[in-house]
Scaffold this motif. Sequence first.
Motif, PDB file in Angstrom:
ATOM      1  N   ASP A 460       0.819  -1.217   0.000  1.00  0.00           N
ATOM      2  CA  ASP A 460       0.000   0.000   0.000  1.00  0.00           C
ATOM      3  C   ASP A 460       0.853   1.268   0.000  1.00  0.00           C
ATOM      4  OD1 ASP A 460      -2.458  -1.346   0.014  1.00  0.00           O
ATOM      5  OD2 ASP A 460      -2.356  -1.632   2.184  1.00  0.00           O
ATOM      6  N   SER A 461       2.132   1.173  -0.328  1.00  0.00           N
ATOM      7  CA  SER A 461       3.030   2.323  -0.256  1.00  0.00           C
ATOM      8  C   SER A 461       2.833   3.255  -1.440  1.00  0.00           C
ATOM      9  CB  SER A 461       4.487   1.856  -0.219  1.00  0.00           C
ATOM     10  OG  SER A 461       4.862   1.306  -1.473  1.00  0.00           O
ATOM     11  N   VAL A 462       3.398   4.451  -1.310  1.00  0.00           N
ATOM     12  CA  VAL A 462       3.375   5.427  -2.398  1.00  0.00           C
ATOM     13  C   VAL A 462       4.084   4.850  -3.620  1.00  0.00           C
ATOM     14  CG1 VAL A 462       4.012   7.766  -3.090  1.00  0.00           C
ATOM     15  CG2 VAL A 462       3.361   7.309  -0.718  1.00  0.00           C
ATOM     16  N   TYR A 463       5.155   4.103  -3.400  1.00  0.00           N
ATOM     17  CA  TYR A 463       5.916   3.534  -4.511  1.00  0.00           C
ATOM     18  C   TYR A 463       5.036   2.671  -5.409  1.00  0.00           C
ATOM     19  CZ  TYR A 463       9.037   0.481  -7.119  1.00  0.00           C
ATOM     20  OH  TYR A 463       9.638  -0.221  -8.129  1.00  0.00           O
ATOM     21  N   TRP A 464       4.351   1.686  -4.830  1.00  0.00           N
ATOM     22  CA  TRP A 464       3.566   0.756  -5.650  1.00  0.00           C
ATOM     23  C   TRP A 464       2.404   1.472  -6.317  1.00  0.00           C
ATOM     24  CZ3 TRP A 464       5.803  -3.360  -7.182  1.00  0.00           C
ATOM     25  CH2 TRP A 464       6.763  -3.990  -6.387  1.00  0.00           C
ATOM     26  N   TYR A 465       1.849   2.456  -5.665  1.00  0.00           N
ATOM     27  CA  TYR A 465       0.760   3.224  -6.268  1.00  0.00           C
ATOM     28  C   TYR A 465       1.285   4.025  -7.471  1.00  0.00           C
ATOM     29  CZ  TYR A 465      -3.303   6.322  -6.544  1.00  0.00           C
ATOM     30  OH  TYR A 465      -4.412   7.013  -6.981  1.00  0.00           O
ATOM     31  N   THR A 466       2.448   4.648  -7.304  1.00  0.00           N
ATOM     32  CA  THR A 466       3.040   5.404  -8.408  1.00  0.00           C
ATOM     33  C   THR A 466       3.358   4.490  -9.584  1.00  0.00           C
ATOM     34  OG1 THR A 466       4.014   6.977  -6.839  1.00  0.00           O
ATOM     35  CG2 THR A 466       4.971   6.909  -9.057  1.00  0.00           C
ATOM     36  N   PRO A 527     -23.810   6.432 -13.062  1.00  0.00           N
ATOM     37  CA  PRO A 527     -22.604   5.846 -12.463  1.00  0.00           C
ATOM     38  C   PRO A 527     -22.330   4.423 -12.934  1.00  0.00           C
ATOM     39  CG  PRO A 527     -24.371   6.061 -10.852  1.00  0.00           C
ATOM     40  CD  PRO A 527     -24.810   6.806 -12.056  1.00  0.00           C
ATOM     41  N   ALA A 528     -23.359   3.711 -13.401  1.00  0.00           N
ATOM     42  CA  ALA A 528     -23.137   2.345 -13.874  1.00  0.00           C
ATOM     43  C   ALA A 528     -22.256   2.304 -15.109  1.00  0.00           C
ATOM     44  CB  ALA A 528     -24.475   1.670 -14.163  1.00  0.00           C
ATOM     45  N   CYS A 529     -22.062   3.462 -15.760  1.00  0.00           N
ATOM     46  CA  CYS A 529     -21.237   3.516 -16.976  1.00  0.00           C
ATOM     47  C   CYS A 529     -19.747   3.628 -16.666  1.00  0.00           C
ATOM     48  CB  CYS A 529     -21.660   4.702 -17.844  1.00  0.00           C
ATOM     49  SG  CYS A 529     -23.344   4.594 -18.470  1.00  0.00           S
ATOM     50  N   TYR A 530     -19.397   3.666 -15.399  1.00  0.00           N
ATOM     51  CA  TYR A 530     -18.002   3.871 -15.019  1.00  0.00           C
ATOM     52  C   TYR A 530     -17.520   2.741 -14.119  1.00  0.00           C
ATOM     53  CZ  TYR A 530     -18.386   8.669 -16.733  1.00  0.00           C
ATOM     54  OH  TYR A 530     -18.552   9.778 -17.535  1.00  0.00           O
ATOM     55  N   ARG A 531     -16.266   2.393 -14.269  1.00  0.00           N
ATOM     56  CA  ARG A 531     -15.653   1.455 -13.333  1.00  0.00           C
ATOM     57  C   ARG A 531     -14.421   2.109 -12.727  1.00  0.00           C
ATOM     58  NH1 ARG A 531     -11.132  -1.298 -15.435  1.00  0.00           N
ATOM     59  NH2 ARG A 531     -10.818  -0.984 -17.682  1.00  0.00           N
ATOM     60  N   LEU A 532     -14.147   1.759 -11.499  1.00  0.00           N
ATOM     61  CA  LEU A 532     -13.002   2.328 -10.797  1.00  0.00           C
ATOM     62  C   LEU A 532     -11.717   1.693 -11.300  1.00  0.00           C
ATOM     63  CD1 LEU A 532     -12.207   4.260  -8.425  1.00  0.00           C
ATOM     64  CD2 LEU A 532     -12.181   2.209  -6.987  1.00  0.00           C
ATOM     65  N   LEU A 533     -10.809   2.533 -11.773  1.00  0.00           N
ATOM     66  CA  LEU A 533      -9.503   2.052 -12.209  1.00  0.00           C
ATOM     67  C   LEU A 533      -8.504   2.029 -11.069  1.00  0.00           C
ATOM     68  CD1 LEU A 533      -8.617   3.719 -15.640  1.00  0.00           C
ATOM     69  CD2 LEU A 533      -8.948   1.295 -15.183  1.00  0.00           C
ATOM     70  N   LEU A 534      -8.547   3.071 -10.254  1.00  0.00           N
ATOM     71  CA  LEU A 534      -7.501   3.245  -9.247  1.00  0.00           C
ATOM     72  C   LEU A 534      -8.011   4.159  -8.149  1.00  0.00           C
ATOM     73  CD1 LEU A 534      -4.472   2.404  -8.900  1.00  0.00           C
ATOM     74  CD2 LEU A 534      -3.867   4.631  -9.834  1.00  0.00           C
ATOM     75  N   SER A 535      -7.656   3.840  -6.917  1.00  0.00           N
ATOM     76  CA  SER A 535      -7.953   4.716  -5.782  1.00  0.00           C
ATOM     77  C   SER A 535      -6.831   4.581  -4.775  1.00  0.00           C
ATOM     78  CB  SER A 535      -9.286   4.341  -5.139  1.00  0.00           C
ATOM     79  OG  SER A 535      -9.493   5.090  -3.950  1.00  0.00           O
ATOM     80  N   ASN A 536      -6.534   5.679  -4.087  1.00  0.00           N
ATOM     81  CA  ASN A 536      -5.490   5.603  -3.069  1.00  0.00           C
ATOM     82  C   ASN A 536      -6.029   5.102  -1.731  1.00  0.00           C
ATOM     83  OD1 ASN A 536      -6.925   7.888  -2.353  1.00  0.00           O
ATOM     84  ND2 ASN A 536      -5.124   9.187  -2.060  1.00  0.00           N
ATOM     85  N   LEU A 537      -7.329   4.837  -1.660  1.00  0.00           N
ATOM     86  CA  LEU A 537      -7.954   4.227  -0.496  1.00  0.00           C
ATOM     87  C   LEU A 537      -8.925   3.150  -0.987  1.00  0.00           C
ATOM     88  CD1 LEU A 537      -8.781   7.423   1.597  1.00  0.00           C
ATOM     89  CD2 LEU A 537      -6.964   5.776   2.062  1.00  0.00           C
ATOM     90  N   ALA A 538      -9.371   2.300  -0.094  1.00  0.00           N
ATOM     91  CA  ALA A 538     -10.344   1.284  -0.492  1.00  0.00           C
ATOM     92  C   ALA A 538     -11.626   1.963  -0.951  1.00  0.00           C
ATOM     93  CB  ALA A 538     -10.633   0.344   0.678  1.00  0.00           C
ATOM     94  N   ALA A 539     -12.139   1.568  -2.111  1.00  0.00           N
ATOM     95  CA  ALA A 539     -13.373   2.145  -2.639  1.00  0.00           C
ATOM     96  C   ALA A 539     -14.101   1.089  -3.448  1.00  0.00           C
ATOM     97  CB  ALA A 539     -13.063   3.363  -3.523  1.00  0.00           C
ATOM     98  N   THR A 540     -15.400   1.241  -3.570  1.00  0.00           N
ATOM     99  CA  THR A 540     -16.185   0.274  -4.337  1.00  0.00           C
ATOM    100  C   THR A 540     -15.828   0.384  -5.816  1.00  0.00           C
ATOM    101  OG1 THR A 540     -17.967   1.870  -4.565  1.00  0.00           O
ATOM    102  CG2 THR A 540     -18.110   0.330  -2.717  1.00  0.00           C
ATOM    103  N   GLU A 553      -8.394  11.747  -0.583  1.00  0.00           N
ATOM    104  CA  GLU A 553      -8.693  10.567  -1.388  1.00  0.00           C
ATOM    105  C   GLU A 553      -8.652  10.922  -2.868  1.00  0.00           C
ATOM    106  OE1 GLU A 553     -11.940   6.943  -2.000  1.00  0.00           O
ATOM    107  OE2 GLU A 553     -12.272   8.443  -0.414  1.00  0.00           O
ATOM    108  N   ALA A 554      -8.128   9.993  -3.661  1.00  0.00           N
ATOM    109  CA  ALA A 554      -8.065  10.142  -5.122  1.00  0.00           C
ATOM    110  C   ALA A 554      -8.719   8.934  -5.756  1.00  0.00           C
ATOM    111  CB  ALA A 554      -6.619  10.255  -5.583  1.00  0.00           C
ATOM    112  N   ARG A 555      -9.569   9.199  -6.749  1.00  0.00           N
ATOM    113  CA  ARG A 555     -10.182   8.108  -7.501  1.00  0.00           C
ATOM    114  C   ARG A 555     -10.069   8.405  -8.997  1.00  0.00           C
ATOM    115  NH1 ARG A 555     -15.880   6.383  -4.537  1.00  0.00           N
ATOM    116  NH2 ARG A 555     -15.187   6.642  -2.372  1.00  0.00           N
ATOM    117  N   VAL A 556      -9.807   7.354  -9.757  1.00  0.00           N
ATOM    118  CA  VAL A 556      -9.767   7.453 -11.214  1.00  0.00           C
ATOM    119  C   VAL A 556     -10.747   6.433 -11.771  1.00  0.00           C
ATOM    120  CG1 VAL A 556      -8.341   7.302 -13.288  1.00  0.00           C
ATOM    121  CG2 VAL A 556      -7.333   8.137 -11.146  1.00  0.00           C
ATOM    122  N   TYR A 557     -11.741   6.927 -12.521  1.00  0.00           N
ATOM    123  CA  TYR A 557     -12.745   6.070 -13.142  1.00  0.00           C
ATOM    124  C   TYR A 557     -12.552   6.048 -14.645  1.00  0.00           C
ATOM    125  CZ  TYR A 557     -15.434   6.192  -8.749  1.00  0.00           C
ATOM    126  OH  TYR A 557     -15.847   6.076  -7.450  1.00  0.00           O
TER     127      TYR A 557
END
Length: 568
Positions: A460-466, A527-540, A553-557
Amino acid sequence: MVYQIYPRSFQDSDGDGIGDLKGIRARLDYLHDLGADVIWLCPVYQSPNDDGGYDISDYQAILPEFGTLEDFSDLLDGLHARGMKLIMDLVVNHTSDEHPWFLESRKGRTLPDGTLNPYRDYYIWRPASEDGQEPNNWGSHFGGSAWKLDPERGEYFLHLFSPRQPDLNWEHPEVRQEIYRMMRWWLDQGVDGFRMDTINMLSKVPDFPDAPQKQDERYPLAELHFLNGPRLLEYLREMRREVLDHYDVLTVGEAPGVSPELGAQYTHETEGVLSMIFQFEQMALDKDLAHPTPRWTQVPWSLAALKEVTGRWQHVLHGQGWNSVYLSNHDVPRMVSRFGDDGEYRVQSAKLLATFLHTLQGTPYIYQGDEIGTTNVQFRSISEYRDVDTLNLWREEVTEGGGDPQATLERIWAQGRDNARTPMQWDATPGAGFTTGTPWIGVNPNHTTVNVQAALADPDSVYWYTRELIRLRQDLPVIVDGRYDLLLPDHPQLYAYTRTTDTEQLLVLLNFSREPVTLDWPAASPPACYRLLLSNLAATQRPELHLTLAPFEARVYHALSSQEVPQA
């Protein structure tokens, strides 16, 4: 992705406390695994090191404490073997006052035998004013006058930075040819391009008029007289014609004071003179430029201003030029301390800032250590600092000015350049894995917890997220080519935008605050048209109708195609 290395602080291979070329060579697998395409190497040339190597005394020699030309060649071979490129720092606005050109130039217009000195006009020399003072009121970036009287020549020379860094005279054709010969020499060694230091300062207004002054300002920065000067494009087009067009190179120009319109002109794919530039507007968000304040005075920055600056550059350069995307480098504080939260939310905010950088249009730059969330340092004594600008500030304000030492020290903690120059934090050992000896500048005390070894061990480190962000850029054309559009422009905490092409869309949500943010999903975009690609915290995996983003928190859909949208 470009990864910037400050060689003095990256990796020491021989225990002398100074990073070197062999040390960098030993870390190439780390850089390759992270996903770096290009390494930008800060200066390793021969230099008295008055300003961190940006005062060069021999452009075609390596400073011995960094190694040899053979070591450089080995490093270049190692990079190329891994499919990576190397760009050098090209510093040609000025040299060191120990450069042979300057040593000859200061001898005067004529030599003892009566012949004209061929180096007489390699630098910018002017006689004293009528009252015996400096030729004009221009100030140096490092404080004080931009002119220094040379007793040997009996004239003043211009130095926009340290007095040990006299400005070259680009009006002189032979100076330009000397530079072009040097550039060709490095490119023939196999170098893949240049980061061009202060490149838009080469052309000065020829009559050197005084600059406008604020109240109580003795030596103002005369940027209107030396930024983007009258012959700059002429010089850069000549450089491109004589050198750059003959090689396959990447060029990035450091260009403070450049507008998006000029940026598009400089970086236009066919008509431009550079691959990309560094603009500085986001670097001024926490500075009060409208009022006279002590140097390095910090003011609160606003998310609204960051949105405005980013939006202008994203829109004007889209389809016209190319952006460089960065929030930190060797000259500025650490981005997580400046734009995030280096305390409770260090990891979350470092990931959020990385998300921001890697989802904009342009080439992202990572400064060494930002991929693990490295923070500013707070040395308790001025004796622990090494940067010439920092030491000049202390001398002006405290030693000579009698100012409050603690107040000056606190500004250094927030804005000083040594924040970015402490040794790379590889592990928790006393030398941070950087050196087995005494480091040239102290390591950040938090290296015992913030280090590469710990980051690699923590999924869960910054490294692996980057690293995952870098992979996304490689996999999704929309991040490279998509149009940028801002959402919720007036929201005080949330930075939301889309990246869109004809076939796909990315939605980025960034909570730039220490408080949670709740918002309704836009009705026009189910919202059903989008899927979560990446988040820096746990998200649905799919966005909820009522979204709540935690602090930083950051989310990319990613928008799903019509075939992927679930049926009712």
